[in-house]
Design an enzyme around this catalytic site. Sequence first.
Site, PDB file in Angstrom:
ATOM      1  N   ASP A 268       0.860  -1.182   0.000  1.00 17.53           N
ATOM      2  CA  ASP A 268       0.000   0.000   0.000  1.00 17.53           C
ATOM      3  C   ASP A 268       0.902   1.241   0.000  1.00 17.53           C
ATOM      4  O   ASP A 268       2.122   1.154   0.182  1.00 17.53           O
ATOM      5  CB  ASP A 268      -0.941  -0.033   1.207  1.00 17.53           C
ATOM      6  CG  ASP A 268      -2.128   0.905   1.047  1.00 17.53           C
ATOM      7  OD1 ASP A 268      -2.162   1.678   0.072  1.00 17.53           O
ATOM      8  OD2 ASP A 268      -3.034   0.880   1.903  1.00 17.53           O
ATOM      9  N   GLU A 494      -9.985   7.383   4.993  1.00 15.24           N
ATOM     10  CA  GLU A 494      -8.872   6.813   5.751  1.00 15.24           C
ATOM     11  C   GLU A 494      -8.735   7.435   7.149  1.00 15.24           C
ATOM     12  O   GLU A 494      -9.728   7.676   7.817  1.00 15.24           O
ATOM     13  CB  GLU A 494      -7.582   6.902   4.921  1.00 15.24           C
ATOM     14  CG  GLU A 494      -7.730   6.155   3.597  1.00 15.24           C
ATOM     15  CD  GLU A 494      -6.447   6.070   2.802  1.00 15.24           C
ATOM     16  OE1 GLU A 494      -5.390   5.816   3.377  1.00 15.24           O
ATOM     17  OE2 GLU A 494      -6.510   6.234   1.560  1.00 15.24           O
TER      18      GLU A 494
HETATM   19  C1  BGC Z   1      -5.027   3.282   0.719  1.00 15.35           C
HETATM   20  C2  BGC Z   1      -5.381   2.230  -0.308  1.00 15.35           C
HETATM   21  C3  BGC Z   1      -5.351   2.814  -1.695  1.00 15.35           C
HETATM   22  C4  BGC Z   1      -4.009   3.464  -1.950  1.00 15.35           C
HETATM   23  C5  BGC Z   1      -3.907   4.085  -3.337  1.00 15.35           C
HETATM   24  C6  BGC Z   1      -3.786   4.046   0.353  1.00 15.35           C
HETATM   25  O1  BGC Z   1      -3.613   5.145   1.193  1.00 15.35           O
HETATM   26  O2  BGC Z   1      -4.853   2.676   1.982  1.00 15.35           O
HETATM   27  O3  BGC Z   1      -6.646   1.687  -0.013  1.00 15.35           O
HETATM   28  O4  BGC Z   1      -5.623   1.808  -2.632  1.00 15.35           O
HETATM   29  O5  BGC Z   1      -3.799   4.476  -0.994  1.00 15.35           O
HETATM   30  O6  BGC Z   1      -4.619   5.257  -3.438  1.00 15.35           O
END
Ligand code: BGC
Length: 642
Positions: A268, A494
């Site tokens: 990630d 998030e």
């Molecule tokens: C998130 C993921 C996401 C990635 C790309 C990360 O901060 O946890 O779910 O796919 O960013 O944007």
Amino acid sequence: MKDIEQQISELMAKMTLDQKAGQITQPEREFITPADVKKYHIGSILSGGGSVPGDNKPDDWIKMNDEYWAASMEEDEDHLAIPIIYGVDAIHGNTNVIGSVVFPHNIGLGAAHDPDLIERIAAVTAKEITATGVDWTFAPTLAVARNSHWGRTYESYSENPKIVTEYAPRFVKGLQGDFQEDKVIACVKHWVGDGATLHGIDQGDMCISEEELRKLHVPPYKAAIDAGVLTVMVSLSSWFGEKCHGHKFLITDLLKKELGFDGFVVSDWDGIDYLNDDYEEAVVMSMNAGMDMFMVTEKWREFIGHIKTSVENGRIPMERLDDAVRRILRVKYKFGMFTKPRPAQRKMSLQNSCFGCLEHREVAREAVQKSLVMLKNDNDILPLDKNSRILVAGKNAHNRGHQCGGFTVAWQGVNDNETVASSSYSDKDTVSERDTDIEASYDTSNSKIVGGTSIWESIQKVAPNAVLCIDGRDADPGKQDVAIVVIGEVPYAEMLGDIRVEGLAKGLKISKGSTSRDTLPGEDIPIMKKGPYGTHLYLHQLHPEDIETIRRITSKGIPVVTVMICGRPLVVTQELDASQAFVVAWFPGSEGQGVADVIFGDMDIQGKLSFSWPRYDDENLNVGDENYDPLFHYGYGLEYKK
Ligand code: BGC
């Protein structure tokens, strides 16, 4: 025809260390040009939420992907033609792109309890992704969210693995199908237990036994792997203090060996950075734990350097690098990437007219209808008569951005229909701290959500005697029989959606853009100034303006039907008591019409809670827990009298 493994072996026999190191590298689009793609033999690129090309229309995406693809496919003595794959977060529709259909977030889909619908939603999403020349999406999220303080609760279908496990293979099937031209590569995330962290802290620590992990959090992945999912993303969280990104047992032993996953594992967002202060050490740890592709947004040159040195000095075995490359190439071969035409010449790019089309919006409207959950309906006030004189109020009544939630156009979501929404803040005393923060913290320019209807617009279409007054000041029992008040949360994503009790708020870590930039892709707001969403789950404290609007109207003797926009169950005792009926709409997405369909009885109300609904903030009860006694139990949801 040669089998895929043989083709991979032949290709790999020609690959240099540079080419292998580039193949496992995934920079963010802002930090890489097509020329770099060729020079460094890059295997993949991503868009972070809100990181978009040009005017953010499908054609801009096709053009960008075409250029990256062309660079990856040049063949000469220094370069092998290996198609690049581009990844996006299409977690509720291809919603980075202006004009896409926006589906309800997963929490609403969980309440719909409809696996067939899930597969159709995924199929529409795949079409809208291929319309932009993209091949891969970081979806579906298979989190089983066990604590509603978590800012990503809305990305979870349910607190119960049963629903998530039922949905996982259907979503994967809808996205990937048999790899036809209107399909994309799926990526289940975040492996594993992202919804199990202590206090619901995003990227936090999962302190549960292996038995519980296997019982609650692994089954959805097993189902997705059995359905042929091609990629898995690792969680930014830890298990008893050990980061998943460096966890050999979780990645190699459990996921690859025991569950038999033969696709590739992607890290990630800069997730390896947290493994060790020494970046080279972090690279070695993650690679040796079994990571195959690395989302190293900006520092990708440094990353490639460390991979090369560590393979040369033996800290990373060559076989491990070869395994990672083989897995990535396997996915590219299986998905037919080597034989696909360039993005600009693909059928779906040439006929992208169905992007955001009515047919797709009808699926989203059905999803909204099926996801609404009714918690209260005194004296059967619902469904409403379309001819009633209706006052429509509440800050979320006319704001498509708010009803779509996070991961829509911008990472943190958008505030749309701004001019009307701001009138709700006319009285300074009713503005909570959160709202002033929010005004400054996300994209407030108008018309970001193109297509669909706000809830007000959808009511207006069918109820000729409805009027809008966001703050409810025009309430007049001589003029209105009933009010619909649309309240609740505003968009977040998030860690910025976390509810963190005092003391824990300080530990907020923002991984995106925090390394060298202080703004996010597509946003001009300094993210480091932002904090978590709040410190408790009480709606009347998070958003005092909501209960005030309701009371302003009920004090005049007008009964209120409350519709709540939210990404998790909140404590709403006061709002419930003050309302005659109460409907939870979650983050329904662009098709507000689905709400009107149900409120006026054109469709039945059928959603059932896929999360337990709390009485107090501190209970954190999940179905099956000891002393389980929430305000509304898992599976609750009233229906209309027949
Ligand atoms: C998130 C993921 C996401 C990635 C790309 C990360 O901060 O946890 O779910 O796919 O960013 O944007």
